[in-house]
Design an enzyme around this catalytic site. Structure first.
Site, PDB file in Angstrom:
ATOM      1  N   ASN A 195       0.999  -1.173   0.035  1.00 12.99           N
ATOM      2  CA  ASN A 195      -0.121   0.035   0.064  1.00 12.99           C
ATOM      3  C   ASN A 195       0.814   1.449   0.013  1.00 12.99           C
ATOM      4  OD1 ASN A 195      -1.403   2.320   0.926  1.00 12.99           O
ATOM      5  ND2 ASN A 195      -3.017   0.851   1.742  1.00 12.99           N
ATOM      6  N   TYR A 219      -7.813  -3.743  -2.257  1.00 14.08           N
ATOM      7  CA  TYR A 219      -7.392  -2.837  -1.435  1.00 14.08           C
ATOM      8  C   TYR A 219      -8.745  -2.838  -0.664  1.00 14.08           C
ATOM      9  CZ  TYR A 219      -7.150   1.648   0.944  1.00 14.08           C
ATOM     10  OH  TYR A 219      -7.199   2.987   1.761  1.00 14.08           O
ATOM     11  N   ASP A 221      -4.040  -4.962   0.892  1.00 16.99           N
ATOM     12  CA  ASP A 221      -4.481  -4.374   2.228  1.00 16.99           C
ATOM     13  C   ASP A 221      -5.877  -4.579   2.584  1.00 16.99           C
ATOM     14  OD1 ASP A 221      -4.893  -2.648   4.556  1.00 16.99           O
ATOM     15  OD2 ASP A 221      -4.566  -1.052   3.692  1.00 16.99           O
ATOM     16  N   HIS A 237       2.716   2.368   5.314  1.00 20.88           N
ATOM     17  CA  HIS A 237       2.726   0.960   5.090  1.00 20.88           C
ATOM     18  C   HIS A 237       3.891   0.425   4.650  1.00 20.88           C
ATOM     19  CE1 HIS A 237      -1.581  -0.256   5.155  1.00 20.88           C
ATOM     20  NE2 HIS A 237      -1.680   1.108   5.075  1.00 20.88           N
TER      21      HIS A 237
END
Length: 378
Positions: free
Chosen positions: A42, A194, A245, A368
């Site tokens: 991410n 995501y 993520d 991240h």
């Protein structure tokens, strides 16, 4: 200031063999591929990785790994080089506004070989899925969400059937890379994702804009839709890799100094994720009894759990490691493992490596850090 040797995590083992006659010409095929390396990160906005010069965090190109330097450089090509030319690099939260052709061209340019690279440097292709939702993805000039899958050209040409979006999401959150069988590996559906972050903010009907529950509700709905997508792929003889993520930390060991349990909806979201994707005889141990006690077993709407393998937990047991380190706090003071790579249980024996590059240097401009797995194809 460049990171020291101790501040930068090493890349995974590098197995790619070179010809006895020296480096080959620019690769066009990975027919003899013996493994797949899959990275996920991410990036919290891709622009810093496609614009130069910027304040950077990697070592200079051509340096020996771990050496100090006062003039490091970074960009997408540097990321690929740094992690030993992965087969696939999945980026999330790229924040490219729909129709922003200049940034898309910059991404394409940023992954191309530099003019001073030696022959044999891999070529890559980039695929992006950006928001189309006119009501739920309008903030920040529509520079929100979005995923980008960067795939080695040789691997793509030899083994990839197609890269596609899903028809049940308009926020730019999913890209599916479908492959042929590769050596002893079956057909794969490798999903760059995501996941929705559950909040009390309203979720709006994508067609009318009318409020339709909360982002928590949408998160649970997406869990169900993704589970169904995976079940449909399994019915077509694909095995699954989910990388990205997930916006959920699985257990107390995955949150520091503690796991987020307030408001209670986060616990509900977590239990739903566990029930749909992890439980029922996974590589982490058969937790069906625990699932039954929590009421999150096979009777949940959506059918039987996928029973997937959490690659990092499978190979590293109870080791504490984290992927999300929010800005505004010292690195490691408050962190969570919300980025994961899950695989079908049938891929367990192919799983050779799983890791997290957990250093401030690896984080770079994001909040991240990258993670990876290696799957053996022989």
């Amino acid at each position: 200031m460049a990171a020291s040797r101790d501040d930068i995590s090493p890349p995974p083992i590098k197995r790619r063999k070179m010809s006895n006659n020296g480096p080959p010409a620019r690769e066009t095929s990975d027919v003899q591929l013996d493994h797949l390396s899959i990275y996920s990160w991410n990036v919290n906005g891709i622009e810093p990785l496609v614009q130069r010069p910027i304040t950077s965090f990697f070592e200079p190109r051509g340096s020996i790994h771990g050496s100090n330097s006062s003039a490091p450089s970074t960009g997408l090509r540097d990321v690929l080089r740094r992690y030993s030319w992965p087969t696939l690099l999945f980026l999330q939260e790229v924040k490219i506004a729909p129709g922003n052709d200049s940034t898309m061209k910059a991404v394409e340019k940023a992954i191309q070989p530099d003019i001073d690279e030696p022959p044999g440097a891999p070529l890559y292709k980039a695929f992006c899925c950006l928001p189309k939702d006119n009501y739920n993805a309008r903030g920040f000039g529509r520079k929100v969400y979005g995923v980008c899958s960067i795939i080695r050209q040789g691997f793509f040409d030899a083994h990839v059937e197609r890269v596609r979006e899903v028809d049940w999401d308009l926020e730019g959150r999913f890209l599916v890379c479908e492959t042929k069988a590769i050596g002893s590996l079956p057909k794969l559906a490798i999903v760059n994702l995501y996941a929705v972050n559950g909040t009390d903010a309203p979720y709006k009907d994508p067609d009318t804009g009318k409020p339709f529950g909360t982002r928590h509700d949408r998160k649970l709905q997406v869990h169900k839709l993704l589970q169904a997508e995976c079940q449909a792929l399994l019915s077509k003889s694909f095995q699954i890799v989910l990388a990205g993520d997930f916006n959920v930390a699985r257990a107390p060991i995955d949150g520091h100094p503690n796991l987020r349990t307030c408001p209670k909806q986060h616990c509900i979201n977590r239990a739903d994720f566990e029930a749909r994707f992890i439980h029922r005889g996974t590589a982490l141990g058969d937790d069906s009894e625990g699932a039954e006690k929590r009421g999150d077993g096979d009777d949940r709407d959506g059918g039987e759990s996928l029973g997937m393998v959490d690659s990092f937990r499978h190979l590293h047991g109870d080791k504490a490691a984290y992927t999300y380190h929010p800005r505004g706090k010292g690195f490691g003071m408050s962190c969570d493992r919300v980025d994961m790579i899950l695989t079908s249980a049938s891929l367990r024996d192919h799983l050779a490596e799983a890791g997290i590059h957990e250093t401030p240097a690896d984080r770079g401009p994001s909040d991240h850090v990258p993670l990876y797995i290696t799957l053996l194809s022989h």
